[in-house]
Design an enzyme around this catalytic site. Sequence first.
Site, PDB file in Angstrom:
ATOM      1  N   ASP A 109      71.736  -2.237 129.748  1.00  0.00           N
ATOM      2  CA  ASP A 109      71.437  -2.504 131.163  1.00  0.00           C
ATOM      3  C   ASP A 109      72.721  -2.695 131.964  1.00  0.00           C
ATOM      4  O   ASP A 109      72.834  -2.227 133.099  1.00  0.00           O
ATOM      5  CB  ASP A 109      70.547  -3.736 131.314  1.00  0.00           C
ATOM      6  N   ASP A 144      65.735  -7.192 124.694  1.00  0.00           N
ATOM      7  CA  ASP A 144      66.530  -7.830 125.743  1.00  0.00           C
ATOM      8  C   ASP A 144      66.901  -9.232 125.278  1.00  0.00           C
ATOM      9  O   ASP A 144      66.115  -9.886 124.587  1.00  0.00           O
ATOM     10  CB  ASP A 144      65.730  -7.916 127.050  1.00  0.00           C
TER      11      ASP A 144
END
Length: 158
Positions: free
Chosen positions: A127, A113
């Site tokens: 995402d 991330d």
Amino acid sequence: MVVLAGAVVVVDQLTKLWAVSALGGRAPVAVVGELIQLRLTYNAGAAFSFAERFTWVLTVITAAVVVTISIVAVRVRSRAWMVSLGLVLGGAATHLLDRMFREPGLARGHVVDFIDYFGFFVGNVADIALVVGVSLAVLLNLRGVLLSGPAEPARVGR
């Protein structure tokens, strides 16, 4: 649907490669002040680091989502559903790749991330695809759009 899913996987994995090489070991990089920053993290869990101790369960669930969408895909005739499911399939598939092949090992890998939203959530391109795809699916469902596409208009006479 497959082309869109493949594009999500490619873009997500390329941006993760960039993030690992460019953001590792450095302070967050401001994109929009402190609202959106680039900050490298590795997530063993799901959204908001939920279920971090159960990475293998998340791997199984993600694999089931990929298989289910792949099976359903052959019945989809609605372009809007193709877009929705393509985004979800791509997001799930690229997270599955992370879970399968990243450290610390097979079916326990951590998702990369790097997009920090307001210091509240750190995510990635997959995402974004998942959120947009699921939101579109909810909207299509609420509007009564079928996977098979719009109903044929009734034919009157010849």
